[in-house]
Motif scaffolding. Structure first.
Motif, mmCIF file in Angstrom:
data_model
loop_
_atom_site.group_PDB
_atom_site.id
_atom_site.type_symbol
_atom_site.label_atom_id
_atom_site.label_comp_id
_atom_site.label_asym_id
_atom_site.label_seq_id
_atom_site.Cartn_x
_atom_site.Cartn_y
_atom_site.Cartn_z
ATOM 1 N N UNK A 8 0.723 -1.243 -0.034
ATOM 2 C CA UNK A 8 0.067 -0.026 -0.106
ATOM 3 C C UNK A 8 0.891 1.263 0.206
ATOM 4 N N UNK A 9 0.130 2.176 0.318
ATOM 5 C CA UNK A 9 0.884 3.854 0.280
ATOM 6 C C UNK A 9 1.479 3.885 1.381
ATOM 7 N N UNK A 10 2.780 3.418 1.701
ATOM 8 C CA UNK A 10 3.317 3.448 2.700
ATOM 9 C C UNK A 10 4.859 3.737 2.929
ATOM 10 N N UNK A 11 5.157 4.874 2.257
ATOM 11 C CA UNK A 11 6.422 5.405 1.360
ATOM 12 C C UNK A 11 7.566 4.938 2.532
ATOM 13 N N UNK A 12 8.609 4.152 2.195
ATOM 14 C CA UNK A 12 9.611 3.956 2.932
ATOM 15 C C UNK A 12 9.572 2.715 3.762
ATOM 16 N N UNK A 13 8.431 2.035 3.601
ATOM 17 C CA UNK A 13 8.106 0.811 4.683
ATOM 18 C C UNK A 13 8.528 -0.658 4.154
ATOM 19 N N UNK A 14 8.675 -1.567 4.943
ATOM 20 C CA UNK A 14 8.993 -2.850 4.413
ATOM 21 C C UNK A 14 7.936 -3.811 4.696
ATOM 22 N N UNK A 15 7.269 -4.392 4.172
ATOM 23 C CA UNK A 15 5.918 -5.512 4.547
ATOM 24 C C UNK A 15 6.543 -6.779 5.185
ATOM 25 N N UNK A 16 5.382 -7.760 5.642
ATOM 26 C CA UNK A 16 5.800 -8.825 5.841
ATOM 27 C C UNK A 16 5.907 -9.657 4.636
ATOM 28 N N UNK A 17 5.122 -9.394 3.503
ATOM 29 C CA UNK A 17 4.993 -10.048 2.275
ATOM 30 C C UNK A 17 6.482 -10.014 1.605
ATOM 31 N N UNK A 18 7.033 -8.844 1.552
ATOM 32 C CA UNK A 18 8.194 -8.713 1.057
ATOM 33 C C UNK A 18 9.449 -9.290 1.735
ATOM 34 N N UNK A 19 9.261 -9.516 3.059
ATOM 35 C CA UNK A 19 10.334 -10.292 4.067
ATOM 36 C C UNK A 19 10.110 -11.621 3.599
ATOM 37 N N UNK A 20 8.906 -12.240 3.686
ATOM 38 C CA UNK A 20 8.714 -13.505 3.165
ATOM 39 C C UNK A 20 9.295 -14.050 1.786
ATOM 40 N N UNK A 21 9.324 -13.117 0.750
ATOM 41 C CA UNK A 21 9.676 -13.337 -0.258
ATOM 42 C C UNK A 21 11.374 -13.423 -0.350
ATOM 43 N N UNK A 22 11.986 -13.028 0.802
ATOM 44 C CA UNK A 22 13.416 -13.401 0.801
ATOM 45 C C UNK A 22 13.614 -14.743 1.795
ATOM 46 N N UNK A 23 12.761 -15.100 2.172
ATOM 47 C CA UNK A 23 12.712 -16.227 2.965
ATOM 48 C C UNK A 23 12.860 -15.872 4.511
ATOM 49 N N UNK A 24 12.498 -14.607 4.653
ATOM 50 C CA UNK A 24 12.741 -14.008 6.128
ATOM 51 C C UNK A 24 11.372 -14.283 6.854
ATOM 52 N N UNK A 25 11.618 -14.960 8.214
ATOM 53 C CA UNK A 25 10.392 -15.151 9.095
ATOM 54 C C UNK A 25 10.627 -14.725 10.523
ATOM 55 N N UNK A 26 11.400 -13.948 10.577
ATOM 56 C CA UNK A 26 11.759 -13.314 12.122
ATOM 57 C C UNK A 26 11.903 -11.739 12.146
ATOM 58 N N UNK A 27 11.337 -11.377 13.027
ATOM 59 C CA UNK A 27 11.547 -9.749 13.056
ATOM 60 C C UNK A 27 11.385 -9.132 14.509
#
Ligand code: PEP
Length: 254
Positions: free
Chosen positions: A74-93
């Motif tokens: 969505x319109x959240x300039x500069x942010x990173x979403x869980x879906x983007x992290x998942x696409x890198x295989x990241x599931x810790x935050x």
């Protein structure tokens, strides 16, 4: 027995190239560390996640993000979403770090939305809580921690709490060189465990991992980690150097 957890939070440090320079010696050093005893995690800046993840393949290192937005897009300039992290295989935050709370004014309500979103995406969350020096000096530290935990976890039912680690990080100890004494840290960790008994149940209180953060260094790690209710450490400055971070990890084993 709770498995220890040692996490390195690089904050806004290291380019992808510098991350690579860290990872090459670090993965060698940790080869002999028994992962049944300790989880080792790194939280690099987002631009270095890929490099760190690639060097972690096959050696059991946990790699996570230092923050995320609660929406998928969505319109959240500069942010990173869980879906983007998942696409890198990241599931810790990491969520609720004091630098996010105090410098970027993240509220308990916003952090609560992020925790819910992270768990909805099957992430593991390191939830940071901690009081300021002023709050401790005016004896409000227990109330502050209670409020941060109760509001942060308000929507989280018992069946989802196993994916959460709590990091107790007194704000006055972060990046300052001042560390809570092992006794003061242990006292707060015990209090947090008691809170979990009330918020959930005795079994969860016994299982939840509560780690300490705030100027943990190779020279003070062991005395903190020896305490019964301190299940590990979140390390900022001392995690930037492969040797000092390795020494902290190794102090669990010694
Ligand atoms: C942190 O960033 O979570 C932290 C504890 O930093 P430092 O170890 O530098 O105090």
């Amino acid at each position: 027995m709770r498995k220890k957890f040692i996490g390195g939070n690089w904050k806004m440090n290291k380019t992808p190239e510098q991350a690579k320079e860290f990872m090459i010696p670090f993965v060698e050093k940790i080869k002999a560390i028994d992962r049944d005893i300790v989880d080792i995690a790194l939280f690099p800046p987002c631009l270095a996640l890929n490099v760190v993840k690639n060097y972690s393949e096959g050696n059991g290192l946990i790699v996570g993000s230092q923050n995320m937005h609660y929406k998928d897009n969505g319109a959240f300039t500069g942010e990173i979403s869980p879906v983007m992290l998942e696409s890198l295989g990241i599931d810790w935050v990491i969520l609720g770090h004091s630098e996010r709370r105090h410098i970027f004014k993240e509220s308990n309500e916003l952090i609560s939305l992020k925790i819910k979103s992270a768990l909805d995406h099957n992430f593991h969350v390191v939830l940071c809580v901690g009081e300021t020096e002023e709050q401790r000096l005016t004896s409000r530290h227990y109330d502050v921690i209670k409020e941060q935990l109760e509001s942060g976890l308000a929507d989280i039912t018992a069946d989802r709490i196993s994916n959460v680690i709590v990091a107790y990080e007194p704000v006055w100890a972060i990046g300052t060189g001042k560390t809570a004494t092992p006794e003061d840290a242990e006292e707060m960790h015990r209090y947090i465990r008691r809170l979990f008994k009330g918020m959930y149940n005795k079994d969860i209180a016994g299982r939840i991992r509560i780690i300490y953060g705030g100027s943990v260094k190779p020279k003070n790690a062991e005395s903190l980690l020896l305490k019964e209710d301190i299940d590990g450490a979140l390390v900022g400055g001392a995690s930037l150097n492969p040797q000092s971070f390795f020494e902290i990890v190794n102090s669990v084993i010694d």
